[in-house]
Design an enzyme around this catalytic site. Structure first.
Site, PDB file in Angstrom:
ATOM      1  N   GLU A   1       0.850  -1.188   0.000  1.00 21.68           N
ATOM      2  CA  GLU A   1       0.000   0.000   0.000  1.00 21.68           C
ATOM      3  C   GLU A   1       0.877   1.224   0.000  1.00 21.68           C
ATOM      4  O   GLU A   1       2.035   1.158   0.400  1.00 21.68           O
ATOM      5  CB  GLU A   1      -0.864   0.021   1.277  1.00 21.68           C
ATOM      6  CG  GLU A   1      -1.791  -1.158   1.379  1.00 21.68           C
ATOM      7  CD  GLU A   1      -2.418  -1.269   2.777  1.00 21.68           C
ATOM      8  OE1 GLU A   1      -2.516  -0.249   3.480  1.00 21.68           O
ATOM      9  OE2 GLU A   1      -2.796  -2.391   3.141  1.00 21.68           O
TER      10      GLU A   1
ATOM     11  N   LYS B   1       2.200   4.632   1.527  1.00 18.14           N
ATOM     12  CA  LYS B   1       2.274   5.175   2.886  1.00 18.14           C
ATOM     13  C   LYS B   1       1.874   6.643   2.811  1.00 18.14           C
ATOM     14  O   LYS B   1       2.651   7.505   2.379  1.00 18.14           O
ATOM     15  CB  LYS B   1       3.682   5.024   3.451  1.00 18.14           C
ATOM     16  CG  LYS B   1       3.761   5.409   4.924  1.00 18.14           C
ATOM     17  CD  LYS B   1       5.074   4.948   5.534  1.00 18.14           C
ATOM     18  CE  LYS B   1       5.110   5.154   7.039  1.00 18.14           C
ATOM     19  NZ  LYS B   1       4.907   6.534   7.464  1.00 18.14           N
TER      20      LYS B   1
ATOM     21  N   ASP C   1       1.097  10.304   3.685  1.00 17.94           N
ATOM     22  CA  ASP C   1       1.771  11.203   4.611  1.00 17.94           C
ATOM     23  C   ASP C   1       0.775  12.216   5.164  1.00 17.94           C
ATOM     24  O   ASP C   1       0.647  13.323   4.653  1.00 17.94           O
ATOM     25  CB  ASP C   1       2.921  11.899   3.875  1.00 17.94           C
ATOM     26  CG  ASP C   1       3.956  12.423   4.844  1.00 17.94           C
ATOM     27  OD1 ASP C   1       3.848  12.108   6.047  1.00 17.94           O
ATOM     28  OD2 ASP C   1       4.862  13.146   4.404  1.00 17.94           O
TER      29      ASP C   1
ATOM     30  N   GLU D   1      -5.669   7.501   7.402  1.00 16.24           N
ATOM     31  CA  GLU D   1      -4.871   8.711   7.407  1.00 16.24           C
ATOM     32  C   GLU D   1      -5.725   9.886   6.919  1.00 16.24           C
ATOM     33  O   GLU D   1      -6.436   9.760   5.924  1.00 16.24           O
ATOM     34  CB  GLU D   1      -3.702   8.476   6.440  1.00 16.24           C
ATOM     35  CG  GLU D   1      -2.464   9.231   6.745  1.00 16.24           C
ATOM     36  CD  GLU D   1      -1.653   8.668   7.919  1.00 16.24           C
ATOM     37  OE1 GLU D   1      -2.040   7.639   8.523  1.00 16.24           O
ATOM     38  OE2 GLU D   1      -0.636   9.295   8.229  1.00 16.24           O
TER      39      GLU D   1
ATOM     40  N   TYR E   1      -7.267   2.168   5.855  1.00 17.80           N
ATOM     41  CA  TYR E   1      -6.527   0.969   5.453  1.00 17.80           C
ATOM     42  C   TYR E   1      -6.573  -0.164   6.469  1.00 17.80           C
ATOM     43  O   TYR E   1      -5.935  -1.186   6.272  1.00 17.80           O
ATOM     44  CB  TYR E   1      -5.064   1.310   5.154  1.00 17.80           C
ATOM     45  CG  TYR E   1      -4.412   2.220   6.187  1.00 17.80           C
ATOM     46  CD1 TYR E   1      -4.106   1.748   7.446  1.00 17.80           C
ATOM     47  CD2 TYR E   1      -4.119   3.535   5.876  1.00 17.80           C
ATOM     48  CE1 TYR E   1      -3.528   2.574   8.387  1.00 17.80           C
ATOM     49  CE2 TYR E   1      -3.526   4.367   6.823  1.00 17.80           C
ATOM     50  CZ  TYR E   1      -3.234   3.885   8.068  1.00 17.80           C
ATOM     51  OH  TYR E   1      -2.674   4.712   8.993  1.00 17.80           O
TER      52      TYR E   1
ATOM     53  N   LYS F   1      10.713   3.388   3.121  1.00 24.59           N
ATOM     54  CA  LYS F   1      10.661   4.852   3.000  1.00 24.59           C
ATOM     55  C   LYS F   1      11.379   5.301   1.741  1.00 24.59           C
ATOM     56  O   LYS F   1      12.505   4.881   1.480  1.00 24.59           O
ATOM     57  CB  LYS F   1      11.347   5.497   4.214  1.00 24.59           C
ATOM     58  CG  LYS F   1      10.576   5.335   5.512  1.00 24.59           C
ATOM     59  CD  LYS F   1       9.650   6.519   5.735  1.00 24.59           C
ATOM     60  CE  LYS F   1       8.825   6.379   6.991  1.00 24.59           C
ATOM     61  NZ  LYS F   1       9.353   7.052   8.156  1.00 24.59           N
TER      62      LYS F   1
ATOM     63  N   CYS G   1      14.794  47.307   5.700  1.00 21.79           N
ATOM     64  CA  CYS G   1      14.013  46.899   4.529  1.00 21.79           C
ATOM     65  C   CYS G   1      14.822  47.142   3.262  1.00 21.79           C
ATOM     66  O   CYS G   1      15.328  48.244   3.060  1.00 21.79           O
ATOM     67  CB  CYS G   1      12.714  47.692   4.490  1.00 21.79           C
ATOM     68  SG  CYS G   1      11.750  47.366   3.021  1.00 21.79           S
TER      69      CYS G   1
ATOM     70  N   CYS H   1      12.914  50.126   1.305  1.00 22.85           N
ATOM     71  CA  CYS H   1      12.723  51.501   1.769  1.00 22.85           C
ATOM     72  C   CYS H   1      13.635  51.839   2.937  1.00 22.85           C
ATOM     73  O   CYS H   1      13.573  52.933   3.481  1.00 22.85           O
ATOM     74  CB  CYS H   1      11.268  51.722   2.169  1.00 22.85           C
ATOM     75  SG  CYS H   1      10.831  50.907   3.706  1.00 22.85           S
TER      76      CYS H   1
ATOM     77  N   CYS I   1       8.533  44.909   7.561  1.00 22.74           N
ATOM     78  CA  CYS I   1       8.849  46.314   7.358  1.00 22.74           C
ATOM     79  C   CYS I   1       7.621  47.088   7.825  1.00 22.74           C
ATOM     80  O   CYS I   1       6.533  46.916   7.277  1.00 22.74           O
ATOM     81  CB  CYS I   1       9.117  46.596   5.883  1.00 22.74           C
ATOM     82  SG  CYS I   1       9.118  48.371   5.562  1.00 22.74           S
TER      83      CYS I   1
ATOM     84  N   CYS J   1       6.446  52.134   1.808  1.00 22.99           N
ATOM     85  CA  CYS J   1       7.355  51.119   1.276  1.00 22.99           C
ATOM     86  C   CYS J   1       6.798  50.641  -0.073  1.00 22.99           C
ATOM     87  O   CYS J   1       5.685  50.123  -0.136  1.00 22.99           O
ATOM     88  CB  CYS J   1       7.423  49.982   2.289  1.00 22.99           C
ATOM     89  SG  CYS J   1       8.484  48.633   1.812  1.00 22.99           S
TER      90      CYS J   1
HETATM   91  P1  AMP Z   1       5.612   6.022  11.343  1.00 27.97           P
HETATM   92  O1  AMP Z   1       4.796   7.202  11.818  1.00 27.97           O
HETATM   93  O2  AMP Z   1       6.717   6.401  10.411  1.00 27.97           O
HETATM   94  O3  AMP Z   1       5.981   5.089  12.435  1.00 27.97           O
HETATM   95  O4  AMP Z   1       4.625   5.207  10.402  1.00 27.97           O
HETATM   96  C1  AMP Z   1       3.464   4.663  10.909  1.00 27.97           C
HETATM   97  C2  AMP Z   1       2.310   5.451  10.404  1.00 27.97           C
HETATM   98  O5  AMP Z   1       2.194   5.342   8.987  1.00 27.97           O
HETATM   99  C3  AMP Z   1       1.022   4.914  10.895  1.00 27.97           C
HETATM  100  O6  AMP Z   1       0.711   5.425  12.153  1.00 27.97           O
HETATM  101  C4  AMP Z   1       0.048   5.406   9.869  1.00 27.97           C
HETATM  102  O7  AMP Z   1      -0.485   6.640  10.310  1.00 27.97           O
HETATM  103  C5  AMP Z   1       0.887   5.725   8.647  1.00 27.97           C
HETATM  104  N1  AMP Z   1       0.430   5.083   7.427  1.00 27.97           N
HETATM  105  C6  AMP Z   1       0.261   5.713   6.253  1.00 27.97           C
HETATM  106  N2  AMP Z   1      -0.173   4.882   5.301  1.00 27.97           N
HETATM  107  C7  AMP Z   1      -0.320   3.672   5.876  1.00 27.97           C
HETATM  108  C8  AMP Z   1      -0.755   2.405   5.391  1.00 27.97           C
HETATM  109  N3  AMP Z   1      -1.122   2.221   4.109  1.00 27.97           N
HETATM  110  N4  AMP Z   1      -0.772   1.388   6.264  1.00 27.97           N
HETATM  111  C9  AMP Z   1      -0.396   1.562   7.554  1.00 27.97           C
HETATM  112  N5  AMP Z   1       0.021   2.730   8.061  1.00 27.97           N
HETATM  113  C10 AMP Z   1       0.067   3.788   7.240  1.00 27.97           C
HETATM  114 ZN    ZN Z   2      10.024  48.750   3.442  1.00 22.94          ZN
END
Ligand code: AMP
Ligand code: ZN
Length: 663
Positions: free
Chosen positions: A110, A112, A114, A169, A221, A308, A402, A405, A420, A426
């Site tokens: 899957e 990951k 962010d 997420e 997920y 990662k 600045c 000015c 500023c 300005c």
């Molecule tokens: P970390 O914060 O680096 O320890 O990674 C763990 C976090 O990855 C989990 O707490 C989830 O919030 C996040 N995460 C994002 N995508 C996924 C996914 N597909 N499966 C599991 N965890 C995920």
């Molecule tokens: Zn200025």
């Protein structure tokens, strides 16, 4: 249809349309039709508060304030994931797993995501609680905020176990992130650093109506509970999808290491085309009975690993630092770089954000710096290669004056940016203010653009917004690239702008922290410019959602004699400084319910409705125990009779009603 059934019907329809739009990305009715249904539901809930549900589609727009978030223990701990940074580490993990279970396993791969992790509890298929990850053992309860996220179902589809915990997420897509930052910049606020922090920050805002404005999404997920109807991770994802959650279809079932590596390779390249950020791939053993066998370490499951991605990064030389002054006077340091190729584009400039960041990174002229591309439009510098630092490189000192000015810069307490303070003298601030003033959402003088403003300013014709109204044909025609027609357009548009309503004028003035919404709020409370100018800071703060930072900014702006002069000039030109119609006149009828019956002679039904609502009262549609006031016109019939029978309803003539309002 009785109101209870209608509420249920509307709820179901709205949930379905919401799902079509936000989860399937495939709406089948227009926004207008959706709004009409939503409005009908809101109206019914107002009329029959006892029938309103915490999971009603009307809750998506928020409105509730959470002062303190409750701490809630997680029934199932929220573990983190162990990481792999190379294919070798990944292969070693697979070997360990398969040795431990004594067999070959399948794996789901899957993305990951962010964002900010979330755990959602559903009881009998209804959203009951949303909790942040916190420390994994307990987190903050943020249910009202999460209800505003359109892709989180309030009610699950199909038959599901009585108690269900669904994890995923909360994401802020890149476009939304960039929009939020553009708006912040317009308000003179510092931009947010990245989508992830913005997503988790949004979830912890006190005002759920503000959360509702942020275009957050939820990708789920994982599911926990008793007697779950699936045996593998990929079936779990499908279950999530069938229950109504948004589950991106990027996940893939892999049968061997090569398929896993291909998946990783593919997304390492193609993640650039995703509308949101991912920071790796999560590989999970697919069979749940094998997951059980493998169990957990103190911190993470043994059956999953996060591969990662390395951030797109390059090294290049820092040639110089320049400082840009924005409309609000905020000074942004910009790194000018030896051009370098990064994620397919040539990068010449990177943001250094503010003095703190420069200090933390300790970047110096001539340094080889690490540049990364994240969700931001402009790349950022994340480090310095000290091995390559030139001898006698000098520590970077943030400028004190600045660059435009030469005024000494200031730094407000608690803020990272330098400003500023020479607001009215300005050049970039003056030009920026005029640009803001003429912009579409403000005075809408769209025939004047950035270039024309620069020309007008350089020619000494416009030094402040009020000067626009002095411009004549003869002034403008001699300017570069001006023709008869464009000059006419400009003069026309300036003339037309005298009709722009007061709340837009107020926004156009460019007072720090006064965006469109704040401007409307202020105009509702202070329906003309004099009332607003006379308001004290505490008068301003008494307006709902106006905090002391905004109040102070507004007060200071109007105290400035230059600004008072500008206002006087604008007033003489006939700019709108009075609200068209004051919105809420009073709260005299607060908490009272009304119904009108018979032929009305003093006002129309629409006017009656408006008068009630603008004075804080509520209209209801039939004579029930909830009715407090029945206003009777001529030839009143059955409603009057019924009210008299009930005996609890106050019966008013039209005149008596007007008296209530002192009209
Ligand atoms: P970390 O914060 O680096 O320890 O990674 C763990 C976090 O990855 C989990 O707490 C989830 O919030 C996040 N995460 C994002 N995508 C996924 C996914 N597909 N499966 C599991 N965890 C995920
Ligand atoms: Zn200025």
């Amino acid at each position: 249809m009785n109101p209870e059934d209608r509420i249920q019907q509307l709820t179901q329809e709205l949930n379905q349309h919401n799902y079509n739009y936000y989860v399937l990305d495939n709406p089948i009715i227009s926004d207008y039709e959706f709004d009409m249904k939503l409005r009908e539901l809101q109206q019914l809930e107002k009329q029959f508060p006892q029938l309103a549900d915490a999971n009603s589609p009307t809750q998506r727009v928020g409105g509730q304030i959470t002062k303190n978030f409750k701490t809630i223990p997680h029934k199932y701990r929220m573990y983190s994931l162990s990481n792999a940074y190379s294919t070798q580490e990944l292969e070693e993990w697979i070997q360990r797993v398969e040795k431990s279970v004594g067999q070959h396993a399948q794996y789901t791969c899957e993305l990951k995501f962010d964002g900010a992790s979330i755990s959602l509890k559903y009881i009998h298929g209804k959203l009951a609680e949303a909790v942040t990850r916190g420390d994994g053992f307990q987190g903050d309860e943020i249910t009202t905020n999460v209800r505003t996220i359109r892709s989180v179902p309030m009610q699950l589809n199909g038959s599901v176990p009585d108690e269900l915990y669904v994890r995923g997420e909360i994401m802020l897509p890149l476009i939304g992130f960039q929009q939020i930052n553009a708006e912040r910049e317009e308000l003179g606020l510092e931009p947010f650093m990245n989508p992830r922090n913005t997503a988790s920050g949004s979830l912890k805002m006190q005002d759920s109506a503000e959360v509702a404005k942020r275009p957050l999404e939820a990708f789920m997920y994982s599911v926990q509970g008793q007697n779950l109807p699936f045996e593998t991770q990929s079936e779990m994802l499908q279950f999530c999808r069938n229950s109504g959650f948004k589950v991106p279809d990027s996940a893939k079932l892999c049968h061997n290491i090569q398929e896993i590596l291909d998946f990783i390779q593919y997304w390492d390249v193609n993640r650039q085309n995703l509308p949101y950020e991912i920071d790796g791939v999560v590989v999970k053993v697919n069979q749940l009975y094998l997951q059980n066998e493998l169990g957990y370490t103190a911190k993470s499951p043994r059956w999953a690993i996060a591969y990662k991605f390395r951030a797109e990064q390059s090294q290049t030389r820092l040639n110089s630092i320049t400082y840009q002054v924005g409309r609000t006077g905020a000074v942004t340091p910009v790194a000018n770089l030896q051009p370098v190729l990064l994620a397919g584009t040539t990068v010449k400039r990177a943001s250094l954000h503010n003095a703190d960041i420069i200090q933390q990174l300790d970047v110096r002229l001539g340094d080889m710096v690490l540049v990364e591309k994240g969700g931001e439009i402009i790349p950022k510098i994340t480090g310095v290669n000290l091995d390559l630092r030139p001898e006698n490189a000098q520590k970077t000192e943030f400028i004190q004056h600045c660059p435009e000015c030469n005024t000494e810069l200031v730094r407000h307490e608690g803020e990272a940016a330098h400003y500023c303070p020479n607001e009215d003298g300005c050049p970039p601030q003056i030009k920026g203010k005029i640009e803001h003033f003429v912009s579409r959402k403000a005075m809408n003088i769209d025939s004047i653009g950035t270039e024309t403003i620069a020309l007008l300013y350089d020619a000494g014709l416009v030094n402040q917004i009020s000067d626009l109204y002095d411009l004549t044909h003869q002034d403008i025609l001699p300017l570069e690239r001006m023709a008869e027609k464009s000059v006419n357009n400009i003069i026309d548009a300036i003339q037309k702008s005298t009709q722009i309503p007061f709340h837009k004028v107020l926004y156009a003035l460019g007072i720090r922290f006064v965006g469109e919404t704040v401007a409307k709020k202020l105009v509702d409370a202070f329906p003309n410019i004099d009332a607003l100018m006379q308001a004290s800071q505490s008068d301003l703060e008494s307006v709902d959602t106006i905090g002391n930072r905004i109040a102070e900014s507004v007060c200071n702006w109007f105290k400035n004699p230059n600004h008072q002069q500008i206002i006087e000039k604008l007033r003489n030109y006939g700019i709108q400084f009075v609200a068209e119609k004051s919105e809420n006149i009073s709260g005299i009828l607060e908490g009272q319910t009304f119904l009108f019956t018979g032929k009305l002679t003093q006002f129309t039904r629409d006017e009656a409705k408006e008068m009630v609502e603008k004075n804080g009262g509520k209209l209801i549609s039939s004579v029930t125990k909830n009715l407090q006031n029945l206003v009777v016109g001529e030839n009143a019939g059955s409603k009057l009779k019924k009210a008299e029978q009930l005996g609890t309803v106050k019966i008013l003539t039209e005149h008596e009603f007007l008296d209530l309002l002192n009209l």
